[in-house]
Design an enzyme around this catalytic site. Sequence first.
Site, PDB file in Angstrom:
ATOM      1  N   HIS A  24       0.857  -1.193   0.000  1.00 36.99           N
ATOM      2  CA  HIS A  24       0.000   0.000   0.000  1.00 36.99           C
ATOM      3  C   HIS A  24       0.894   1.244   0.000  1.00 36.99           C
ATOM      4  O   HIS A  24       0.775   2.102   0.880  1.00 36.99           O
ATOM      5  CB  HIS A  24      -0.927   0.044   1.231  1.00 36.99           C
ATOM      6  CG  HIS A  24      -2.176  -0.777   1.065  1.00 36.99           C
ATOM      7  ND1 HIS A  24      -2.972  -1.140   2.129  1.00 36.99           N
ATOM      8  CD2 HIS A  24      -2.777  -1.283  -0.032  1.00 36.99           C
ATOM      9  CE1 HIS A  24      -3.996  -1.854   1.695  1.00 36.99           C
ATOM     10  NE2 HIS A  24      -3.898  -1.953   0.385  1.00 36.99           N
ATOM     11  N   HIS A  80     -11.279  -9.431  -6.925  1.00 37.22           N
ATOM     12  CA  HIS A  80     -10.914  -8.137  -6.344  1.00 37.22           C
ATOM     13  C   HIS A  80     -10.060  -7.367  -7.344  1.00 37.22           C
ATOM     14  O   HIS A  80      -9.147  -7.936  -7.957  1.00 37.22           O
ATOM     15  CB  HIS A  80     -10.133  -8.409  -5.048  1.00 37.22           C
ATOM     16  CG  HIS A  80      -9.693  -7.200  -4.300  1.00 37.22           C
ATOM     17  ND1 HIS A  80     -10.304  -5.970  -4.385  1.00 37.22           N
ATOM     18  CD2 HIS A  80      -8.674  -7.042  -3.395  1.00 37.22           C
ATOM     19  CE1 HIS A  80      -9.685  -5.123  -3.586  1.00 37.22           C
ATOM     20  NE2 HIS A  80      -8.695  -5.735  -2.981  1.00 37.22           N
ATOM     21  N   GLU A  82      -8.076  -4.587  -6.791  1.00 43.08           N
ATOM     22  CA  GLU A  82      -6.860  -3.889  -6.364  1.00 43.08           C
ATOM     23  C   GLU A  82      -5.658  -4.423  -7.155  1.00 43.08           C
ATOM     24  O   GLU A  82      -5.552  -5.640  -7.412  1.00 43.08           O
ATOM     25  CB  GLU A  82      -6.640  -4.046  -4.855  1.00 43.08           C
ATOM     26  CG  GLU A  82      -5.628  -3.037  -4.326  1.00 43.08           C
ATOM     27  CD  GLU A  82      -5.644  -2.862  -2.806  1.00 43.08           C
ATOM     28  OE1 GLU A  82      -6.299  -3.653  -2.102  1.00 43.08           O
ATOM     29  OE2 GLU A  82      -4.975  -1.915  -2.335  1.00 43.08           O
ATOM     30  N   ASP A  84      -2.670  -5.300  -6.757  1.00 41.70           N
ATOM     31  CA  ASP A  84      -1.810  -6.420  -6.358  1.00 41.70           C
ATOM     32  C   ASP A  84      -2.354  -7.742  -6.887  1.00 41.70           C
ATOM     33  O   ASP A  84      -1.629  -8.733  -6.963  1.00 41.70           O
ATOM     34  CB  ASP A  84      -1.603  -6.478  -4.827  1.00 41.70           C
ATOM     35  CG  ASP A  84      -2.871  -6.412  -4.021  1.00 41.70           C
ATOM     36  OD1 ASP A  84      -3.806  -5.696  -4.435  1.00 41.70           O
ATOM     37  OD2 ASP A  84      -2.959  -7.072  -2.970  1.00 41.70           O
ATOM     38  N   HIS A 147     -11.824  -6.412   0.388  1.00 42.94           N
ATOM     39  CA  HIS A 147     -11.374  -5.219   1.049  1.00 42.94           C
ATOM     40  C   HIS A 147     -11.729  -3.933   0.298  1.00 42.94           C
ATOM     41  O   HIS A 147     -11.517  -2.820   0.798  1.00 42.94           O
ATOM     42  CB  HIS A 147      -9.861  -5.418   1.227  1.00 42.94           C
ATOM     43  CG  HIS A 147      -8.961  -4.266   1.207  1.00 42.94           C
ATOM     44  ND1 HIS A 147      -7.973  -4.052   0.287  1.00 42.94           N
ATOM     45  CD2 HIS A 147      -8.893  -3.209   2.064  1.00 42.94           C
ATOM     46  CE1 HIS A 147      -7.326  -2.962   0.569  1.00 42.94           C
ATOM     47  NE2 HIS A 147      -7.829  -2.415   1.634  1.00 42.94           N
ATOM     48  N   ASP A 166      -8.652 -11.253  -0.377  1.00 40.98           N
ATOM     49  CA  ASP A 166      -7.902 -10.670   0.751  1.00 40.98           C
ATOM     50  C   ASP A 166      -8.313 -11.240   2.118  1.00 40.98           C
ATOM     51  O   ASP A 166      -7.475 -11.316   3.032  1.00 40.98           O
ATOM     52  CB  ASP A 166      -8.112  -9.153   0.801  1.00 40.98           C
ATOM     53  CG  ASP A 166      -7.250  -8.404  -0.202  1.00 40.98           C
ATOM     54  OD1 ASP A 166      -6.268  -8.966  -0.704  1.00 40.98           O
ATOM     55  OD2 ASP A 166      -7.568  -7.223  -0.462  1.00 40.98           O
ATOM     56  N   TYR A 194      -2.447  -8.169   9.701  1.00 49.08           N
ATOM     57  CA  TYR A 194      -3.204  -7.839   8.486  1.00 49.08           C
ATOM     58  C   TYR A 194      -4.602  -7.330   8.853  1.00 49.08           C
ATOM     59  O   TYR A 194      -5.083  -6.322   8.342  1.00 49.08           O
ATOM     60  CB  TYR A 194      -3.300  -9.099   7.620  1.00 49.08           C
ATOM     61  CG  TYR A 194      -3.843  -8.887   6.233  1.00 49.08           C
ATOM     62  CD1 TYR A 194      -2.996  -8.587   5.177  1.00 49.08           C
ATOM     63  CD2 TYR A 194      -5.201  -8.996   5.968  1.00 49.08           C
ATOM     64  CE1 TYR A 194      -3.484  -8.401   3.901  1.00 49.08           C
ATOM     65  CE2 TYR A 194      -5.706  -8.815   4.695  1.00 49.08           C
ATOM     66  CZ  TYR A 194      -4.841  -8.520   3.662  1.00 49.08           C
ATOM     67  OH  TYR A 194      -5.335  -8.336   2.395  1.00 49.08           O
ATOM     68  N   HIS A 227      -3.272 -13.808  -0.282  1.00 49.24           N
ATOM     69  CA  HIS A 227      -1.956 -13.485   0.272  1.00 49.24           C
ATOM     70  C   HIS A 227      -1.591 -14.498   1.348  1.00 49.24           C
ATOM     71  O   HIS A 227      -2.421 -14.833   2.196  1.00 49.24           O
ATOM     72  CB  HIS A 227      -1.950 -12.109   0.940  1.00 49.24           C
ATOM     73  CG  HIS A 227      -2.228 -10.968   0.028  1.00 49.24           C
ATOM     74  ND1 HIS A 227      -1.360 -10.578  -0.965  1.00 49.24           N
ATOM     75  CD2 HIS A 227      -3.265 -10.101  -0.031  1.00 49.24           C
ATOM     76  CE1 HIS A 227      -1.854  -9.527  -1.596  1.00 49.24           C
ATOM     77  NE2 HIS A 227      -3.013  -9.216  -1.056  1.00 49.24           N
TER      78      HIS A 227
HETATM   79 FE1  FEO Z   1      -7.089  -5.439  -1.388  1.00 52.68          FE
HETATM   80 FE2  FEO Z   1      -4.618  -7.768  -1.767  1.00 52.68          FE
HETATM   81  O1  FEO Z   1      -5.653  -6.303  -2.244  1.00 52.68           O
END
Ligand code: FEO
Length: 400
Positions: A24, A80, A82, A84, A147, A166, A194, A227
């Site tokens: 982030h 998702h 995002e 990543d 997320h 996530d 996390y 992750h």
């Molecule tokens: Fe909310 Fe792993 O991205």
Amino acid sequence: MGSIQIKEDIYWVGARDWNIRYFHGPAYSTHRGTTYNAYLIKDEKNVLVDGVFKPFIGKFFETLGEVIDFQEIDYYVVNHVEPDHSASFPETMKRLRDDVVIICTEKGREGLIEHYGDGYNFQVVRTGDTIKIGKRTLAFVEAPMLHWPDSMFTYVPEEKLLLPNDAFGMHLAVARLFDDENDEVVIMQEAKKYFANILTPFSGLIINKLKEVTEMGLEIDMIAPSHGIIWRRNVVTIIEKYAEWAEMKPRDKAVIVYDTMWDSTELLADKIADGLINEGIDIRLYKQSVSDRNDIITEIFDAKAIIIGSPTINNVILPELVPLLEDLEGLRFKHKIGAVFGSHGWAGGATKRIAERMKAAKIELIEEPFVTKYVPDKETLDEAYEFGRRIARAIKEKNQ
Ligand code: FEO
């Protein structure tokens, strides 16, 4: 080679990022790296689930290419948006068939278009929607704000497999993917970090989502997040931990965070700590400038009291402490009490500003700021000790 079979004909095809130290942008420290977990389900229809961060696109294609010809992929589930997980989306789409179907939520569709442009073959799904892919089924559960607004879980009932992106994840690069192949203390610590640093603001939604999933009666024997490790031994444990963490019930513990210019504020911190310890309270004490802010937040997460100290510089707070105050306001912890302390020279200001910031973070201040001018003398240090003891008693008396 790179891929790992996690169930029959279901493969991990993600990437390990051993060297990332901040996620982030600079907001989240990743001392142990991370992984970007993507999955491939082979059936009558072949399904790719999620992707990887930009630097790992080549490695991802290499790993995915080991287990399937890209032209044989029928569905691409984007749980998702995002980057990543989705940075690999445009390059992946160039390699897939033109008729590949992208499965995502409505917010996912909007997010993908905003990030990568339009022209893709989207199929928007909602909670309860299913797609038969052969002997298996994909079932979808929208999970907004877990997320991002676009987030969703994909569930494979025949495999009792939940792919929640996530949720239930952690930033941890691992050689061996499963929870039972890794140090349980480390994985629980990273999962808590996390949650504390990323998911806390969405705790209410998490409580509701867990209730919803429970009521849906989903049988789960494996949770494969996007992750870190895959849960198979501790599935129930991590679900129960999420329920516990989302309640934000603190324990009798205090975290003191301070910084200091000429040691006066540090002397106060030490005496306040002594007062708390001698009343039997478990404490953590951090000088902010030599400590990791995300580790501090992880300790604050289950503490009942947060005590912040700063000297005054130019009528304001020592700048090193400001990011923590921003985080406290943004993360919206509940059920916390607080106190403030600090030294100043010819003019004060820092403790008042910290108190205002803590009130904005909905932390209940139980004492007026403890302030000393220049260097605390013996009497002042004794008073700081008593200040610590009073905070300890307030901790013990506070029910929540
Ligand atoms: Fe909310 Fe792993 O991205």
